[in-house]
Design a protein around this motif. Structure first.
Motif, short mmCIF file in Angstrom:
data_model
loop_
_atom_site.label_atom_id
_atom_site.label_comp_id
_atom_site.label_asym_id
_atom_site.label_seq_id
_atom_site.Cartn_x
_atom_site.Cartn_y
_atom_site.Cartn_z
N ALA A 276 0.83 -1.21 0.00
CA ALA A 276 0.00 0.00 0.00
C ALA A 276 0.86 1.26 0.00
O ALA A 276 0.45 2.29 -0.54
N ARG A 277 2.02 1.16 0.58
CA ARG A 277 2.91 2.33 0.64
C ARG A 277 3.80 2.43 -0.59
O ARG A 277 4.07 3.53 -1.08
N LEU A 278 4.26 1.30 -1.10
CA LEU A 278 5.16 1.33 -2.24
C LEU A 278 4.42 1.58 -3.55
O LEU A 278 4.90 2.32 -4.42
N GLN A 279 3.29 0.90 -3.74
CA GLN A 279 2.43 1.04 -4.91
C GLN A 279 3.07 0.54 -6.21
O GLN A 279 2.48 -0.21 -6.96
N ASP A 280 4.28 0.94 -6.47
CA ASP A 280 4.96 0.58 -7.72
C ASP A 280 5.26 -0.92 -7.74
O ASP A 280 5.96 -1.45 -6.86
N PRO A 281 4.78 -1.68 -8.75
CA PRO A 281 5.01 -3.14 -8.80
C PRO A 281 6.48 -3.53 -8.83
O PRO A 281 6.88 -4.53 -8.22
N HIS A 282 7.30 -2.76 -9.53
CA HIS A 282 8.73 -3.07 -9.59
C HIS A 282 9.36 -2.92 -8.21
O HIS A 282 10.16 -3.79 -7.78
#
Length: 546
Positions: free
Chosen positions: A317-323
């Protein structure tokens, strides 16, 4: 309080100093051990390689270094006066404040007069005819001592030289545990950080807004928990100080030596109740989710996966970016089976335009060249400064880097290169009168508030020496049978957990060729305390005294 107490007079290379006890280390364990043995009237001196007292809090002065145990439990509990005459400014204070506290302890107890700093112990050989240890320093000194007490730390032997070509780099290379006392100028520089364990995380989140460009080299991602670190006002300080008697009673008996403990049984709660409890504990902003939610996470793979997925959801939820999620969220080991770091906006740091996350699990660093770091695929990452948050030869390294030889000239380095064994983490068979703290097979560093564990271990050692003197014994050594029994108990306890099935410094997997064994006793701090006290009460069962 004296802050100018003189250091002991050094022994010349042609003189031999006679001691009752020599202590290696002047950190949390060494200071308290010195105090206790001096109270018995012994001739005792502590030696430390560092330029001042503090142990880990002298060496680890890298950007962002701070407690992740609550300050009010990371304290000595043998003296109410010592405890209450120091006030912490935060729940998790930083290294400069912690180092000042260590100085406060040393000066309040007038310990400096029996501490020799900037001195490395290079060898310790047991003289079987005299039943004494012959110890030598890098200054050419020779010391003869009845007891050799090692307080050299569980995490004090840094893994510094890992890559071919390190000496060729044009800029500075800093290992986090050898950060220069005068600091390091990273402002406006292109900086590489190698490693994203607890230390790497603290560095990354602290320097990202100061450097021109930050490249983070990630091999093993970590389950990171957000830290809540309020500043203490006078009422907060008064409140925790009022709990001194409670903390003194409870900390030595909990699973981890922290103030909280496992109180809930997974099977007793509905899925909704479990999730509500995890949410509540997560919001505590401490290590409580790891050390006081559900103990079943260490044994049951399904429960471990549920709790691990709870933490992963929070991180996604905090990172969001899939990579970034692929690089920074673990999927191949369970929450709590590796060291769990606390962080402050660490994950959000990777959203900064000047921060680059580089995965090196499948494309590792192969060498360092004058311009920077080269990966296996040939990619060159040019940087001005390299920060190595690459960990330690845990548990064993601080002692195997000293030439320690016991009965028959046997070398501890050779013994531990074959099999890492101790008796309760307090002694090693074949090494009479060598008493150890923070050693393998005792609670230390892993699943343990270090001050709780080190106080207990140093107190056991002090009482052991007191007992020997009262009963006219001069030598103590664990029996082979006693050591076999403890190793078997330790392994049975550790191998029942998921910790033993993962790869981390907890079992020496970070050091090539190191014998595999869970290094810390993980049966619980309170259980360990009971077992060691029971052995002492039975006339030091498992040990031979003469």
């Amino acid at each position: 309080m004296s802050t100018t107490a003189s250091a002991p007079t050094e022994t010349s290379a042609t003189e031999s100093l006679e001691l009752d006890a020599l202590i290696i280390g002047a950190g949390v364990a060494g200071l308290y051990q010195l105090h206790q043995l001096r109270e018995q009237g012994l001739r005792v001196r502590a030696y430390d390689t560092a330029g001042d007292v503090g142990g880990t809090w002298y060496w680890n002065r890298y950007p962002g270094a701070r407690f992740d145990s609550e300050a009010y439990i990371y304290q000595y509990l043998f003296s109410e006066e010592l405890y209450k005459n120091w006030s912490w400014s935060q729940r998790f204070p930083g290294q400069p404040e912690i180092e000042r506290w260590m100085h406060y302890v040393a000066d309040t107890l007038d310990l400096r007069r029996d501490i020799q700093l900037s001195t490395m112990i290079t060898s310790a050989h047991y003289d079987e005819r005299a039943d004494k240890w012959i110890v030598r320093t890098d200054r050419g000194e020779t010391i003869t001592t009845r007891f050799l007490v090692t307080c050299s730390g569980m995490l004090s032997a840094p893994m510094s030289y890992l890559f071919e070509g390190q000496g060729e780099f044009n800029g500075p290379i800093f290992h986090t545990s050898r950060w220069p006392k005068e600091g390091a100028d990273l402002d406006g520089k292109r900086v590489a950080v190698i490693g994203v364990g607890a230390t790497g995380i603290q560095v990354i989140q602290t320097v990202a807004d100061k450097v021109e460009h930050l490249k983070v080299f990630i091999r093993t991602p970590q389950y990171a928990l957000p830290m809540k670190n309020p500043t203490f006002d006078e009422s907060d300080v008064a409140a925790y100080k009022s709990r001194f008697a409670e903390l003194k009673e409870t900390l030595p008996n909990t699973f981890s030596g922290f103030e909280y403990d496992f109180e809930h049984v997974w099977a007793d709660l509905t899925p909704e109740q479990r999730n509500d409890l995890l949410e509540e504990i997560y919001e505590n902003g401490s290590l409580k989710l790891w050390l006081a939610s559900f103990g079943e996470m260490f044994y049951d793979e399904e429960i471990s996966e549920e709790i691990s997925e709870f933490v992963r959801r929070k991180m996604r939820a905090r990172l969001q970016d899939p990579h970034l999620c692929d690089l920074l969220i673990p999927t191949d080991y369970g929450f709590g089976t590796h060291r769990v770091p606390l962080e402050t906006n660490y994950l959000e740091t990777y959203h900064r335009p000047n921060v680059e996350a580089i995965g090196v699990r499948d494309n590792p660093i192969t060498r360092i060249v004058p311009q920077g770091l080269v990966l296996a695929d040939g990619t060159l990452h040019e940087v001005d400064v390299i920060v190595m948050a690459t960990g330690f030869d845990a548990g064993t390294g601080s002692l195997t880097r000293i030439d320690i030889r016991g009965r028959g000239g046997r070398a501890l380095k050779d013994d531990w290169n074959r099999d890492i064994r101790t008796t309760m983490g307090l002694m090693v068979h074949g090494y009479p009168n060598m008493l150890t703290t923070g050693a393998p097979l005792a609670p230390s560093a892993a699943l343990c508030n270090m001050t709780t564990c080190l106080q207990q271990q140093t107190e056991w050692i002090a009482e052991c020496i007191r007992y020997m003197r009262a009963h006219d014994h001069t030598v103590i050594e664990p029996t082979l049978a006693g050591e076999d029994e403890w190793v078997a108990h330790h392994d049975e306890t550790a191998n029942a957990t998921l910790v033993s099935k993962t790869n981390s410094w907890y079992n020496g997997a970070n050091v090539p060729g190191k014998p595999r064994r869970v290094l810390s006793y993980i049966g619980g701090v309170g259980v360990y305390r009971e077992k060691t006290l029971a052995a002492a009460a039975a006339g030091y069962k498992g040990f031979q005294l003469s």
